[in-house]
Design a protein around this motif. Sequence first.
Motif, PDB file in Angstrom:
ATOM      1  N   VAL A   1      44.962  15.482  79.362  1.00 51.65           N
ATOM      2  CA  VAL A   1      45.348  15.804  77.985  1.00 51.65           C
ATOM      3  C   VAL A   1      45.686  14.478  77.308  1.00 51.65           C
ATOM      4  O   VAL A   1      46.600  13.770  77.723  1.00 51.65           O
ATOM      5  CB  VAL A   1      46.558  16.752  77.933  1.00 51.65           C
ATOM      6  CG1 VAL A   1      47.010  16.945  76.481  1.00 51.65           C
ATOM      7  CG2 VAL A   1      46.198  18.097  78.540  1.00 51.65           C
ATOM      8  N   LEU A   2      44.919  14.128  76.271  1.00 53.76           N
ATOM      9  CA  LEU A   2      45.100  12.872  75.546  1.00 53.76           C
ATOM     10  C   LEU A   2      45.383  13.191  74.079  1.00 53.76           C
ATOM     11  O   LEU A   2      44.515  13.684  73.371  1.00 53.76           O
ATOM     12  CB  LEU A   2      43.846  12.000  75.667  1.00 53.76           C
ATOM     13  CG  LEU A   2      43.337  11.714  77.088  1.00 53.76           C
ATOM     14  CD1 LEU A   2      42.059  10.895  77.046  1.00 53.76           C
ATOM     15  CD2 LEU A   2      44.405  11.009  77.924  1.00 53.76           C
ATOM     16  N   LEU A   3      46.591  12.894  73.648  1.00 53.30           N
ATOM     17  CA  LEU A   3      47.000  13.238  72.288  1.00 53.30           C
ATOM     18  C   LEU A   3      46.836  12.090  71.298  1.00 53.30           C
ATOM     19  O   LEU A   3      46.909  12.306  70.092  1.00 53.30           O
ATOM     20  CB  LEU A   3      48.477  13.674  72.290  1.00 53.30           C
ATOM     21  CG  LEU A   3      48.834  14.900  73.140  1.00 53.30           C
ATOM     22  CD1 LEU A   3      50.333  15.170  73.043  1.00 53.30           C
ATOM     23  CD2 LEU A   3      48.045  16.120  72.706  1.00 53.30           C
TER      24      LEU A   3
ATOM     25  N   HIS B   1      44.891   6.076  81.316  1.00 58.77           N
ATOM     26  CA  HIS B   1      46.152   6.518  81.909  1.00 58.77           C
ATOM     27  C   HIS B   1      47.341   6.273  80.979  1.00 58.77           C
ATOM     28  O   HIS B   1      48.307   7.048  80.973  1.00 58.77           O
ATOM     29  CB  HIS B   1      46.380   5.806  83.240  1.00 58.77           C
ATOM     30  CG  HIS B   1      45.452   6.270  84.307  1.00 58.77           C
ATOM     31  ND1 HIS B   1      45.203   5.539  85.450  1.00 58.77           N
ATOM     32  CD2 HIS B   1      44.704   7.405  84.416  1.00 58.77           C
ATOM     33  CE1 HIS B   1      44.338   6.201  86.216  1.00 58.77           C
ATOM     34  NE2 HIS B   1      44.023   7.326  85.610  1.00 58.77           N
ATOM     35  N   GLY B   2      47.288   5.193  80.184  1.00 58.36           N
ATOM     36  CA  GLY B   2      48.363   4.934  79.237  1.00 58.36           C
ATOM     37  C   GLY B   2      48.473   6.048  78.215  1.00 58.36           C
ATOM     38  O   GLY B   2      49.573   6.530  77.905  1.00 58.36           O
TER      39      GLY B   2
ATOM     40  N   PHE C   1      48.126  -6.725  85.407  1.00 55.12           N
ATOM     41  CA  PHE C   1      48.085  -5.542  84.559  1.00 55.12           C
ATOM     42  C   PHE C   1      46.927  -5.649  83.583  1.00 55.12           C
ATOM     43  O   PHE C   1      46.387  -6.731  83.339  1.00 55.12           O
ATOM     44  CB  PHE C   1      49.410  -5.361  83.789  1.00 55.12           C
ATOM     45  CG  PHE C   1      49.719  -6.487  82.829  1.00 55.12           C
ATOM     46  CD1 PHE C   1      49.290  -6.451  81.513  1.00 55.12           C
ATOM     47  CD2 PHE C   1      50.459  -7.583  83.253  1.00 55.12           C
ATOM     48  CE1 PHE C   1      49.573  -7.484  80.631  1.00 55.12           C
ATOM     49  CE2 PHE C   1      50.752  -8.629  82.381  1.00 55.12           C
ATOM     50  CZ  PHE C   1      50.305  -8.578  81.060  1.00 55.12           C
ATOM     51  N   ALA C   2      46.521  -4.512  83.050  1.00 51.86           N
ATOM     52  CA  ALA C   2      45.522  -4.462  81.983  1.00 51.86           C
ATOM     53  C   ALA C   2      46.033  -3.480  80.948  1.00 51.86           C
ATOM     54  O   ALA C   2      46.692  -2.489  81.285  1.00 51.86           O
ATOM     55  CB  ALA C   2      44.159  -4.024  82.516  1.00 51.86           C
ATOM     56  N   LEU C   3      45.755  -3.771  79.683  1.00 53.94           N
ATOM     57  CA  LEU C   3      46.264  -2.946  78.595  1.00 53.94           C
ATOM     58  C   LEU C   3      45.131  -2.499  77.680  1.00 53.94           C
ATOM     59  O   LEU C   3      44.119  -3.205  77.545  1.00 53.94           O
ATOM     60  CB  LEU C   3      47.282  -3.737  77.769  1.00 53.94           C
ATOM     61  CG  LEU C   3      48.557  -4.188  78.473  1.00 53.94           C
ATOM     62  CD1 LEU C   3      49.346  -5.119  77.562  1.00 53.94           C
ATOM     63  CD2 LEU C   3      49.394  -2.988  78.874  1.00 53.94           C
TER      64      LEU C   3
ATOM     65  N   LEU D   1      46.234   3.445  70.817  1.00 54.48           N
ATOM     66  CA  LEU D   1      46.512   2.827  72.118  1.00 54.48           C
ATOM     67  C   LEU D   1      46.177   1.339  72.109  1.00 54.48           C
ATOM     68  O   LEU D   1      46.910   0.515  72.653  1.00 54.48           O
ATOM     69  CB  LEU D   1      45.723   3.544  73.213  1.00 54.48           C
ATOM     70  CG  LEU D   1      46.425   4.686  73.953  1.00 54.48           C
ATOM     71  CD1 LEU D   1      47.589   4.151  74.783  1.00 54.48           C
ATOM     72  CD2 LEU D   1      46.929   5.752  73.010  1.00 54.48           C
ATOM     73  N   SER D   2      45.055   0.987  71.485  1.00 52.36           N
ATOM     74  CA  SER D   2      44.659  -0.419  71.422  1.00 52.36           C
ATOM     75  C   SER D   2      45.698  -1.242  70.668  1.00 52.36           C
ATOM     76  O   SER D   2      46.062  -2.349  71.089  1.00 52.36           O
ATOM     77  CB  SER D   2      43.292  -0.554  70.747  1.00 52.36           C
ATOM     78  OG  SER D   2      42.277   0.009  71.556  1.00 52.36           O
ATOM     79  N   GLN D   3      46.161  -0.703  69.564  1.00 49.98           N
ATOM     80  CA  GLN D   3      47.168  -1.411  68.780  1.00 49.98           C
ATOM     81  C   GLN D   3      48.442  -1.625  69.592  1.00 49.98           C
ATOM     82  O   GLN D   3      49.029  -2.704  69.575  1.00 49.98           O
ATOM     83  CB  GLN D   3      47.485  -0.630  67.507  1.00 49.98           C
ATOM     84  CG  GLN D   3      48.455  -1.351  66.567  1.00 49.98           C
ATOM     85  CD  GLN D   3      48.672  -0.592  65.274  1.00 49.98           C
ATOM     86  OE1 GLN D   3      48.128   0.491  65.072  1.00 49.98           O
ATOM     87  NE2 GLN D   3      49.480  -1.163  64.391  1.00 49.98           N
ATOM     88  N   SER D   4      48.842  -0.604  70.325  1.00 52.77           N
ATOM     89  CA  SER D   4      50.036  -0.721  71.166  1.00 52.77           C
ATOM     90  C   SER D   4      49.847  -1.778  72.248  1.00 52.77           C
ATOM     91  O   SER D   4      50.743  -2.572  72.528  1.00 52.77           O
ATOM     92  CB  SER D   4      50.358   0.631  71.820  1.00 52.77           C
ATOM     93  OG  SER D   4      50.665   1.605  70.843  1.00 52.77           O
TER      94      SER D   4
END
Length: 266
Positions: free
Chosen positions: A31-33, A137-138, A99-101, A39-42
């Motif tokens: 479930v992706l809201l 996953h984020g 880590f990767a973002l 997400l990219s901006q974050s």
Amino acid sequence: MKKRIQYALLTAVAASLLSACTTSPTGRSQVLLYSDQQLSQSGIQAFAGMKQETPISTQAVTNRFVQCIANNIIQQLDKNASPDEWEVVVFESDQVNAFALPGKKIGVYTGLLKVAENQHQVAAVIGHEVGHVIAQHGNERMSQSTLIGVSQEVVNQALSVNGVQQTPAIMSALGLGVQVGLTLPFSRTHESEADIIGLDLMARAGFDPRESIKLWNNMNKASGGQRPLEILSTHPAPETRISKLNANMKPALALYNQVSVKPNCR
């Protein structure tokens, strides 16, 4: 009135779930809201903060080594994927991690390079971290936190309507139940999924997937056995992790053997 508010809230949650359902690269339901842009901006903002707070390595040899490995992993993401679109930074820190973002950012701590013995083992970690990003996953964790918050609000209203006293003990128990029963196991699911995706990525890139097993053995030794019980950890126990990697090693080796020109990152 309160019952109508509950019903409206539950209806809104149900509608959000139906519109946000998707599947991960391994076929697991998600479930992706949140949008990719959010997400990219974050991720970009978080990475900028990291660069301000943590010293960046100026060692040219180290930076070339990590960049080479990352480039080979990135090129497996999509036929049109360009390593130039990703920012890879080596941070001076004793943390044995990377880590990767979202937003195409990769960070590697110099502490990892003291535990990972070669390019293949570093590739296992970078592949794992990139796996988190491409499996979103984020987004899933943020969405889960949002839904847990909504669900707790529904419980609060239900307790109030039914005249049940909301003591700190009751709410504490509810929070613990959510953490151990849902949040932490869900994170272990993410970690295991990222392991499998990372194994696939490193093999396709020409890094030996068998080195992933050696890496996690090294990680286990580096921890000195100081880790929490698996049921209370966001990461699988090393034995669990290695077992699952071994179970997926045969197809990974087949992919690795198909790569005619292997990376030579030094």
